[in-house]
Scaffold this motif. Structure first.
Motif, PDB file in Angstrom:
ATOM      1  N   HIS A  36      -0.845  -5.296   9.854  1.00 23.24           N
ATOM      2  CA  HIS A  36      -0.606  -5.816   8.500  1.00 23.24           C
ATOM      3  C   HIS A  36      -0.669  -4.687   7.467  1.00 23.24           C
ATOM      4  CE1 HIS A  36      -0.686  -8.539   5.117  1.00 23.24           C
ATOM      5  NE2 HIS A  36      -1.863  -8.088   4.732  1.00 23.24           N
ATOM      6  N   PHE A  37      -1.574  -3.756   7.653  1.00 28.44           N
ATOM      7  CA  PHE A  37      -1.748  -2.652   6.718  1.00 28.44           C
ATOM      8  C   PHE A  37      -0.830  -1.480   7.046  1.00 28.44           C
ATOM      9  CE2 PHE A  37      -5.622  -5.076   7.202  1.00 28.44           C
ATOM     10  CZ  PHE A  37      -5.739  -5.568   5.912  1.00 28.44           C
ATOM     11  N   ASN A  38      -0.616  -1.239   8.329  1.00 25.16           N
ATOM     12  CA  ASN A  38       0.262  -0.145   8.730  1.00 25.16           C
ATOM     13  C   ASN A  38       1.681  -0.352   8.211  1.00 25.16           C
ATOM     14  OD1 ASN A  38      -1.650   1.449  10.109  1.00 25.16           O
ATOM     15  ND2 ASN A  38      -1.463   0.179  11.928  1.00 25.16           N
ATOM     16  N   GLU A  39       2.113  -1.598   8.139  1.00 23.74           N
ATOM     17  CA  GLU A  39       3.457  -1.900   7.636  1.00 23.74           C
ATOM     18  C   GLU A  39       3.607  -1.494   6.175  1.00 23.74           C
ATOM     19  OE1 GLU A  39       4.091  -6.063   8.430  1.00 23.74           O
ATOM     20  OE2 GLU A  39       3.963  -5.745  10.597  1.00 23.74           O
ATOM     21  N   VAL A  40       2.660  -1.851   5.342  1.00 21.30           N
ATOM     22  CA  VAL A  40       2.785  -1.513   3.920  1.00 21.30           C
ATOM     23  C   VAL A  40       2.628  -0.012   3.707  1.00 21.30           C
ATOM     24  CG1 VAL A  40       0.372  -1.863   3.144  1.00 21.30           C
ATOM     25  CG2 VAL A  40       2.275  -2.299   1.578  1.00 21.30           C
ATOM     26  N   VAL A  41       1.782   0.634   4.498  1.00 24.49           N
ATOM     27  CA  VAL A  41       1.628   2.086   4.384  1.00 24.49           C
ATOM     28  C   VAL A  41       2.931   2.781   4.768  1.00 24.49           C
ATOM     29  CG1 VAL A  41       0.455   4.090   5.401  1.00 24.49           C
ATOM     30  CG2 VAL A  41      -0.869   2.155   4.572  1.00 24.49           C
ATOM     31  N   MET A  42       3.589   2.298   5.797  1.00 28.25           N
ATOM     32  CA  MET A  42       4.871   2.869   6.200  1.00 28.25           C
ATOM     33  C   MET A  42       5.891   2.733   5.073  1.00 28.25           C
ATOM     34  SD  MET A  42       7.363   1.771   9.348  1.00 28.25           S
ATOM     35  CE  MET A  42       7.745   0.207   8.563  1.00 28.25           C
ATOM     36  N   LEU A  43       5.925   1.581   4.437  1.00 24.22           N
ATOM     37  CA  LEU A  43       6.838   1.375   3.316  1.00 24.22           C
ATOM     38  C   LEU A  43       6.504   2.304   2.149  1.00 24.22           C
ATOM     39  CD1 LEU A  43       6.942  -2.518   3.391  1.00 24.22           C
ATOM     40  CD2 LEU A  43       8.871  -0.981   3.896  1.00 24.22           C
ATOM     41  N   MET A  44       5.214   2.457   1.867  1.00 22.37           N
ATOM     42  CA  MET A  44       4.786   3.345   0.784  1.00 22.37           C
ATOM     43  C   MET A  44       5.186   4.781   1.086  1.00 22.37           C
ATOM     44  SD  MET A  44       1.053   1.582   0.092  1.00 22.37           S
ATOM     45  CE  MET A  44       0.459   2.797  -1.074  1.00 22.37           C
ATOM     46  N   GLU A  96     -14.691  -6.291   6.869  1.00 27.44           N
ATOM     47  CA  GLU A  96     -14.200  -6.985   5.675  1.00 27.44           C
ATOM     48  C   GLU A  96     -14.362  -6.140   4.416  1.00 27.44           C
ATOM     49  OE1 GLU A  96     -16.232 -10.744   5.920  1.00 27.44           O
ATOM     50  OE2 GLU A  96     -15.064 -11.327   7.682  1.00 27.44           O
ATOM     51  N   THR A  97     -15.428  -5.348   4.349  1.00 28.58           N
ATOM     52  CA  THR A  97     -15.623  -4.447   3.206  1.00 28.58           C
ATOM     53  C   THR A  97     -14.528  -3.389   3.166  1.00 28.58           C
ATOM     54  OG1 THR A  97     -18.006  -4.819   3.215  1.00 28.58           O
ATOM     55  CG2 THR A  97     -17.230  -2.802   2.154  1.00 28.58           C
ATOM     56  N   ILE A  98     -14.208  -2.839   4.308  1.00 27.15           N
ATOM     57  CA  ILE A  98     -13.136  -1.838   4.379  1.00 27.15           C
ATOM     58  C   ILE A  98     -11.804  -2.476   3.999  1.00 27.15           C
ATOM     59  CG2 ILE A  98     -11.844  -0.273   5.905  1.00 27.15           C
ATOM     60  CD1 ILE A  98     -14.503  -0.057   7.564  1.00 27.15           C
ATOM     61  N   ILE A  99     -11.564  -3.691   4.480  1.00 22.69           N
ATOM     62  CA  ILE A  99     -10.308  -4.386   4.184  1.00 22.69           C
ATOM     63  C   ILE A  99     -10.183  -4.628   2.679  1.00 22.69           C
ATOM     64  CG2 ILE A  99      -8.998  -6.530   4.552  1.00 22.69           C
ATOM     65  CD1 ILE A  99      -9.224  -4.387   6.972  1.00 22.69           C
ATOM     66  N   LEU A 100     -11.270  -4.985   2.030  1.00 22.35           N
ATOM     67  CA  LEU A 100     -11.233  -5.161   0.571  1.00 22.35           C
ATOM     68  C   LEU A 100     -10.847  -3.861  -0.127  1.00 22.35           C
ATOM     69  CD1 LEU A 100     -14.369  -7.408  -0.038  1.00 22.35           C
ATOM     70  CD2 LEU A 100     -11.954  -8.066  -0.282  1.00 22.35           C
ATOM     71  N   GLN A 101     -11.322  -2.741   0.391  1.00 26.07           N
ATOM     72  CA  GLN A 101     -10.965  -1.440  -0.179  1.00 26.07           C
ATOM     73  C   GLN A 101      -9.472  -1.158   0.019  1.00 26.07           C
ATOM     74  OE1 GLN A 101     -13.911   0.795   2.071  1.00 26.07           O
ATOM     75  NE2 GLN A 101     -14.966   1.314   0.168  1.00 26.07           N
ATOM     76  N   ILE A 102      -8.959  -1.464   1.211  1.00 23.56           N
ATOM     77  CA  ILE A 102      -7.526  -1.263   1.470  1.00 23.56           C
ATOM     78  C   ILE A 102      -6.716  -2.150   0.532  1.00 23.56           C
ATOM     79  CG2 ILE A 102      -5.655  -1.536   3.141  1.00 23.56           C
ATOM     80  CD1 ILE A 102      -7.752  -0.938   5.361  1.00 23.56           C
ATOM     81  N   ASP A 103      -7.084  -3.417   0.450  1.00 28.77           N
ATOM     82  CA  ASP A 103      -6.369  -4.354  -0.428  1.00 28.77           C
ATOM     83  C   ASP A 103      -6.362  -3.848  -1.869  1.00 28.77           C
ATOM     84  OD1 ASP A 103      -5.941  -6.010   1.769  1.00 28.77           O
ATOM     85  OD2 ASP A 103      -7.512  -7.457   1.193  1.00 28.77           O
TER      86      ASP A 103
END
Length: 168
Positions: A36-44, A96-103
């Motif tokens: 889910h996160f790798n996809e948006v990073v690739m787009l960025m 979940e804390t790390i995910i909040l930081q990514i979000d």
């Protein structure tokens, strides 16, 4: 459902069952969530060469672990959700804390892109993907594999990137 079905390493959550499903048998967590996160990073990352990807970055939305698997085509998605519920509470909280930081970092990038996808903004967002978000995804991967000490390293890396950005 009996306790042995909801305890990591036992019953439906046996180590061999989890490993076969590509779920870490020690933590009960699956790296598939990081897609889910790798996809948006690739787009960025692609923005400097393909500014029209900005729309896709802007369309990206946060998605928690359970929601990701509910929507996914992951073959063992029900098992992934069950195992997540049985994962150690401290480890889930750490992830979940790390995910909040990514979000938060992605939201910051999206705010920048809302003002327009000019070349400077695209380069800045691509730099954020590499300097700020990728280390956090690495820390999330570490958490999925049972490492909780990666958080300090990711925070230090992100803080250093902020300092570097201030001083050019």
């Amino acid at each position: 459902m009996s306790d042995t079905e909801t305890t990591l390493g036992e019953g439906a959550l046996g180590a061999d069952v989890l490993a076969k499903a590509n779920i870490n048998p020690e933590t009960g967590l699956a790296t598939d969530y990081l897609n889910h996160f790798n996809e948006v990073v690739m787009l960025m990352d692609m923005l400097p060469d393909m500014p029209d990807c900005a729309e896709d970055v802007l369309d990206w939305a946060p998605c928690d672990y359970v929601e990701h698997f509910q929507r996914s085509t992951f073959a063992a998605k029900e098992l992934a959700i069950l195992a997540y519920g049985a994962a150690p509470r401290a480890l889930r909280a750490h992830l979940e804390t790390i995910i909040l930081q990514i979000d938060s970092e992605v939201a910051r990038a999206q705010s920048m892109l809302e003002g327009g996808a000019d070349s400077e903004t695209c380069a800045t967002v691509a730099r954020m993907a590499n300097e700020d978000i990728r280390p956090l995804i690495g820390a999330a991967s570490g958490a999925i594999h049972g490492k909780m000490d990666d958080a300090d390293e990711a925070e230090e890396s992100s803080a250093q990137a902020d300092i570097d950005a201030m001083f050019g």
